[in-house]
Enzyme design. Structure first.
Site, PDB file in Angstrom:
ATOM      1  N   ARG A 144      34.196  -1.986 -26.407  1.00 50.56           N
ATOM      2  CA  ARG A 144      33.326  -1.020 -25.720  1.00 50.56           C
ATOM      3  C   ARG A 144      32.195  -1.741 -24.999  1.00 50.56           C
ATOM      4  O   ARG A 144      31.743  -2.798 -25.447  1.00 50.56           O
ATOM      5  CB  ARG A 144      32.756  -0.017 -26.730  1.00 50.56           C
ATOM      6  CG  ARG A 144      33.791   0.924 -27.309  1.00 50.56           C
ATOM      7  CD  ARG A 144      33.189   1.908 -28.282  1.00 50.56           C
ATOM      8  NE  ARG A 144      32.523   1.238 -29.386  1.00 50.56           N
ATOM      9  CZ  ARG A 144      32.254   1.816 -30.543  1.00 50.56           C
ATOM     10  NH1 ARG A 144      32.591   3.077 -30.754  1.00 50.56           N
ATOM     11  NH2 ARG A 144      31.636   1.157 -31.506  1.00 50.56           N
ATOM     12  N   ARG A 189      34.091  -6.308 -32.431  1.00 54.55           N
ATOM     13  CA  ARG A 189      34.509  -4.920 -32.655  1.00 54.55           C
ATOM     14  C   ARG A 189      35.546  -4.488 -31.610  1.00 54.55           C
ATOM     15  O   ARG A 189      35.477  -4.891 -30.459  1.00 54.55           O
ATOM     16  CB  ARG A 189      33.306  -3.976 -32.553  1.00 54.55           C
ATOM     17  CG  ARG A 189      32.337  -4.059 -33.698  1.00 54.55           C
ATOM     18  CD  ARG A 189      31.194  -3.093 -33.446  1.00 54.55           C
ATOM     19  NE  ARG A 189      30.218  -3.055 -34.537  1.00 54.55           N
ATOM     20  CZ  ARG A 189      29.116  -2.322 -34.509  1.00 54.55           C
ATOM     21  NH1 ARG A 189      28.836  -1.580 -33.461  1.00 54.55           N
ATOM     22  NH2 ARG A 189      28.292  -2.340 -35.526  1.00 54.55           N
ATOM     23  N   LYS A 231      22.697  -1.240 -40.982  1.00 61.38           N
ATOM     24  CA  LYS A 231      21.807  -0.346 -41.737  1.00 61.38           C
ATOM     25  C   LYS A 231      22.383   1.058 -41.883  1.00 61.38           C
ATOM     26  O   LYS A 231      22.140   1.723 -42.890  1.00 61.38           O
ATOM     27  CB  LYS A 231      20.410  -0.301 -41.105  1.00 61.38           C
ATOM     28  CG  LYS A 231      20.349   0.258 -39.701  1.00 61.38           C
ATOM     29  CD  LYS A 231      18.927   0.206 -39.162  1.00 61.38           C
ATOM     30  CE  LYS A 231      18.825   0.762 -37.749  1.00 61.38           C
ATOM     31  NZ  LYS A 231      19.618  -0.033 -36.779  1.00 61.38           N
TER      32      LYS A 231
END
Length: 213
Positions: A160, A127, A13
């Protein structure tokens, strides 16, 4: 045009909010950015927020709304804005609605970028980030040229803690408990629009612009 972006962490978003802001020439307003700007500038509202944040506490709804309303009262918001990361709960939504109604204004659209939990876990666990220069990659969608190495500075890439599957699942639980009810809230107000967030990023954007016109 005043727009609220809804969707789970990792639904995309924030990316869509930036694209909407650019296309329609309206500010993209993230509560995190507002807090940081107020704290950096040493404003009274920023100092109040910092007292809570330094203790690891959530900034109370009324103070968050005050900081938000201070931001949207600026001249660059005269033509509207995109809210990203606010409201997160029903009480925040209610306080925002009351404040806007008092100014004879209202939210025009709440856009829900809908992505199933399993897709989000897969998306976020792919990621990789460079802690040195801040560049981000995705093993599937935006891979580095050399596996595990940052294209920009040559440092090693890491997964992360925020993107680890167990952390993502916990964040999704918080989202479903606190933020998911907003979907019902804005649906009752007849301003909710849902788009399929599993599509390609540009296709999601086209679906949103078809709604906004």
């Amino acid at each position: 045009m005043k727009i609220i972006m809804l969707g789970a962490p990792g639904a995309g978003k924030g990316t869509q909010a930036k694209m909407i802001a650019e296309k329609y020439g309206i500010p993209h307003i993230s509560t995190g950015d507002i807090f940081r700007a107020n704290i950096k500038n040493g404003t009274q509202l920023g100092m109040e927020a910092k007292q809570y944040m330094d203790q690891g506490l959530l900034v109370p709804d009324e103070l968050t709304v005050k900081i938000l309303l201070d931001r949207v009262a600026r001249e660059d918001c005269a033509g509207g804005y995109v809210l990203d990361g606010f409201p997160r709960t029903i009480p925040q939504a209610e306080v925002l609605d009351e404040a806007l109604t008092a100014q004879n204004e209202k939210i025009d659209y709440a856009i829900d970028v809908d992505v199933p939990d399993e897709n989000i876990v897969k998306r976020m666990s792919g990621r990789r980030a460079c802690l040195k220069c801040g560049a981000t990659y995705h093993l599937e969608h935006i891979p580095p040229r050399t596996e595990g190495i940052c294209d920009s500075c040559g440092s090693g890439l890491v997964l992360r803690d925020d993107d680890r599957p167990e952390t993502v699942l916990n964040r999704l639980k918080v989202y479903h408990d606190q933020t998911q009810p907003l979907i019902d809230y804005y649906s009752r107000k007849k301003i909710l629009r849902t788009v399929d967030g599993t599509m390609d990023m540009q296709d999601v954007f086209h679906a949103i612009t078809a709604i906004l016109g």
